[in-house]
Design a protein around this motif. Structure first.
Motif, PDB file in Angstrom:
ATOM      1  N   PHE A  22      37.794  36.946  26.391  1.00  0.00           N
ATOM      2  CA  PHE A  22      36.455  37.383  26.010  1.00  0.00           C
ATOM      3  C   PHE A  22      35.493  36.203  25.918  1.00  0.00           C
ATOM      4  N   PHE A  23      35.863  35.169  25.186  1.00  0.00           N
ATOM      5  CA  PHE A  23      34.955  34.045  25.011  1.00  0.00           C
ATOM      6  C   PHE A  23      34.794  33.225  26.286  1.00  0.00           C
ATOM      7  N   THR A  24      35.823  33.157  27.115  1.00  0.00           N
ATOM      8  CA  THR A  24      35.692  32.485  28.408  1.00  0.00           C
ATOM      9  C   THR A  24      34.743  33.256  29.321  1.00  0.00           C
ATOM     10  N   GLY A  25      34.856  34.570  29.341  1.00  0.00           N
ATOM     11  CA  GLY A  25      33.964  35.394  30.155  1.00  0.00           C
ATOM     12  C   GLY A  25      32.529  35.296  29.700  1.00  0.00           C
ATOM     13  N   ILE A  26      32.299  35.322  28.391  1.00  0.00           N
ATOM     14  CA  ILE A  26      30.944  35.201  27.864  1.00  0.00           C
ATOM     15  C   ILE A  26      30.348  33.843  28.219  1.00  0.00           C
TER      16      ILE A  26
ATOM     17  N   GLY B 212      39.077  40.958  28.178  1.00  0.00           N
ATOM     18  CA  GLY B 212      39.171  40.457  26.813  1.00  0.00           C
ATOM     19  C   GLY B 212      38.953  41.546  25.789  1.00  0.00           C
ATOM     20  N   ILE B 213      37.978  42.405  26.034  1.00  0.00           N
ATOM     21  CA  ILE B 213      37.719  43.520  25.115  1.00  0.00           C
ATOM     22  C   ILE B 213      38.924  44.451  25.072  1.00  0.00           C
TER      23      ILE B 213
ATOM     24  N   GLY C 153      33.132  36.368  35.285  1.00  0.00           N
ATOM     25  CA  GLY C 153      32.893  36.357  33.849  1.00  0.00           C
ATOM     26  C   GLY C 153      32.848  37.754  33.264  1.00  0.00           C
ATOM     27  N   ALA C 154      32.235  38.680  33.989  1.00  0.00           N
ATOM     28  CA  ALA C 154      32.189  40.070  33.524  1.00  0.00           C
ATOM     29  C   ALA C 154      33.579  40.684  33.505  1.00  0.00           C
TER      30      ALA C 154
ATOM     31  N   THR D  26      35.440  39.271  30.567  1.00  0.00           N
ATOM     32  CA  THR D  26      34.938  39.843  29.323  1.00  0.00           C
ATOM     33  C   THR D  26      35.500  41.232  29.088  1.00  0.00           C
TER      34      THR D  26
END
Length: 68
Positions: free
Chosen positions: A54-58, A15-16, A8-9, A12
């Motif tokens: 990003f939203f999947t990682g969060i 994604g950023i 997940g990190a 994220t």
């Protein structure tokens, strides 16, 4: 170390990077960005993929229980 939280990190962070790259390519207005030639319409693709990452990682980070 929890594998889901680590993944997940990573998602994220990717994604950023994707969102920033897509926004920069959009604002560059068709110039070469990072050695890749993009116009404003094709710069939307890394932006959308970055948002998905990003939203999947969060959600992976928030949804995983922290067990010792």
């Amino acid at each position: 170390m929890n594998l889901k939280r680590t993944f997940g990190a990573i998602l994220t962070i990717l994604g950023i990077v994707g969102v920033i790259w897509g926004a920069y390519a959009f604002l560059a207005g068709g110039d070469s960005v990072g050695g890749v030639s993009m116009n404003q319409f094709s710069s939307v693709v890394p932006f959308i993929v970055g948002l998905i990452f990003f939203f999947t990682g969060i959600s992976l980070i928030k949804g995983t229980k922290d067990t010792a």
